[in-house]
Write an enzyme that holds these catalytic residues in place. Structure first.
Site, PDB file in Angstrom:
ATOM      1  N   HIS A  24       0.850  -1.192   0.000  1.00 17.84           N
ATOM      2  CA  HIS A  24       0.000   0.000   0.000  1.00 17.84           C
ATOM      3  C   HIS A  24       0.889   1.247   0.000  1.00 17.84           C
ATOM      4  CE1 HIS A  24      -2.816   3.049   1.367  1.00 17.84           C
ATOM      5  NE2 HIS A  24      -3.774   2.249   0.956  1.00 17.84           N
ATOM      6  N   GLU A  74      -3.998   2.101  -7.156  1.00 14.99           N
ATOM      7  CA  GLU A  74      -4.387   3.194  -6.268  1.00 14.99           C
ATOM      8  C   GLU A  74      -3.492   4.401  -6.518  1.00 14.99           C
ATOM      9  OE1 GLU A  74      -6.581   1.617  -2.569  1.00 14.99           O
ATOM     10  OE2 GLU A  74      -4.460   1.667  -2.102  1.00 14.99           O
ATOM     11  N   SER A 122     -10.516   7.136  -2.920  1.00  7.53           N
ATOM     12  CA  SER A 122     -11.735   7.930  -2.770  1.00  7.53           C
ATOM     13  C   SER A 122     -12.932   7.339  -3.505  1.00  7.53           C
ATOM     14  CB  SER A 122     -11.491   9.384  -3.199  1.00  7.53           C
ATOM     15  OG  SER A 122     -10.488   9.962  -2.386  1.00  7.53           O
TER      16      SER A 122
HETATM   17  P1  PGA Z   1      -9.609   5.953   0.399  1.00 11.62           P
HETATM   18  O1  PGA Z   1      -8.424   4.912   0.661  1.00 11.62           O
HETATM   19  O2  PGA Z   1     -10.783   5.184  -0.115  1.00 11.62           O
HETATM   20  O3  PGA Z   1      -9.880   6.563   1.760  1.00 11.62           O
HETATM   21  O4  PGA Z   1      -9.115   6.952  -0.583  1.00 11.62           O
HETATM   22  C1  PGA Z   1      -8.174   3.861  -0.233  1.00 11.62           C
HETATM   23  C2  PGA Z   1      -6.970   3.072   0.234  1.00 11.62           C
HETATM   24  O5  PGA Z   1      -6.032   3.669   0.771  1.00 11.62           O
HETATM   25  O6  PGA Z   1      -6.921   1.840   0.070  1.00 11.62           O
END
Ligand code: PGA
Length: 250
Positions: A95, A167, A212
């Site tokens: 991540h 991401e 998000s």
């Molecule tokens: P978020 O986080 O949906 O709050 O943007 C996604 C993630 O970090 O996996």
């Protein structure tokens, strides 16, 4: 047709009582859904709670990190076999918060990927560019290097037992989502790159979008041909929002 998958990433949020309400809300909302897969990746101390509440349901559970080592003198670390002891199905690897805040390199992420698979866990391997990388037009190069950390070491076959999460760092927790077209372009790039090694693995691979994702944008994101679901941070902490996103994957 690939099955859609929606995974909650609780990050470092939760307390026993709050988790119980959240998990119950998720079970009430998605317990009857059968056309997609669902999971929550919770902080280590709550794995037992997740296991006891979710076992026998259609919601799987997992962790957000693990040690690449099987055991040993690694104070504070958690071994893959320990996650297996709690019947985790998934573990998030690489991540951007691990890469950024904890200085995890591609090499470390690759070692954790292999350790997870060895313990029978399905890695959710995260890739994604920063805002400055996107603005300098090197998104594909960055994602390719991150992906190749596992693809070149372990081959495409290893990805048949993994999930990829795209991401974009600039979209995580910022309320700024990649547009469905922006996300689709990178998802298609990832699938093409894997297809160069093994088209069957590439076709079957589940590629999640994260950054998000909210009930308001989930439907259009999940409608894109190469987006197979989502990795959900903030919205996974609110039962109604997470359930609405899970329903969008139906
Ligand atoms: P978020 O986080 O949906 O709050 O943007 C996604 C993630 O970090 O996996």
């Amino acid at each position: 047709m690939r099955r859609k998958l929606v995974v909650g990433n609780w990050k470092m949020y939760g307390r026993l009582a709050r988790n119980q309400t959240l998990l119950q809300g998720i079970l009430d909302g998605v317990g009857q859904l059968r056309n997609a897969d669902y999971a929550v990746c919770v902080p280590y101390p709550y794995l037992a709670q997740a296991q006891s509440m979710l076992q026998g349901s259609n919601v799987a559970w997992g962790a957000q990190n693990l040690s690449p080592h099987e055991e040993g003198a690694f104070t504070g670390a958690v071994a893959p076999g320990m996650l297996a002891d709690f019947a985790c199905r998934y573990v998030i690897i690489g991540h951007s918060e691990r890469r950024g805040l904890f200085h995890e390199s591609n090499e470390i992420a690759a070692a954790k990927f292999a350790a997870a698979q060895k313990a029978g866990l399905t890695p959710i391997f995260c890739v994604g560019e920063t805002l400055s990388e996107r603005e300098s037009g090197v998104t594909e190069q960055v994602v390719a290097i991150q992906l190749d950390a596992v693809l070149s070491r372990f081959g495409a076959a290893a990805l048949s037992r993994a999930v990829i999460a795209y991401e974009p760092v600039w979209a995580i927790g910022t309320g700024k989502t990649a547009s469905p077209e922006q996300a689709q372009a990178v998802h298609a790039f990832i699938r093409r790159r894997i297809a160069q090694q093994d088209s069957q693995v590439a076709q079957g691979l589940c590629i999640l979008y994260g950054g998000s994702v909210k009930p308001a944008n989930a439907v259009e994101l999940f409608a894109m041909p190469d987006i197979d679901g989502g990795l959900i941070g903030g919205a996974s902490l609110v039962a109604d929002e997470f359930v609405a996103i899970c329903r969008a994957a139906q």
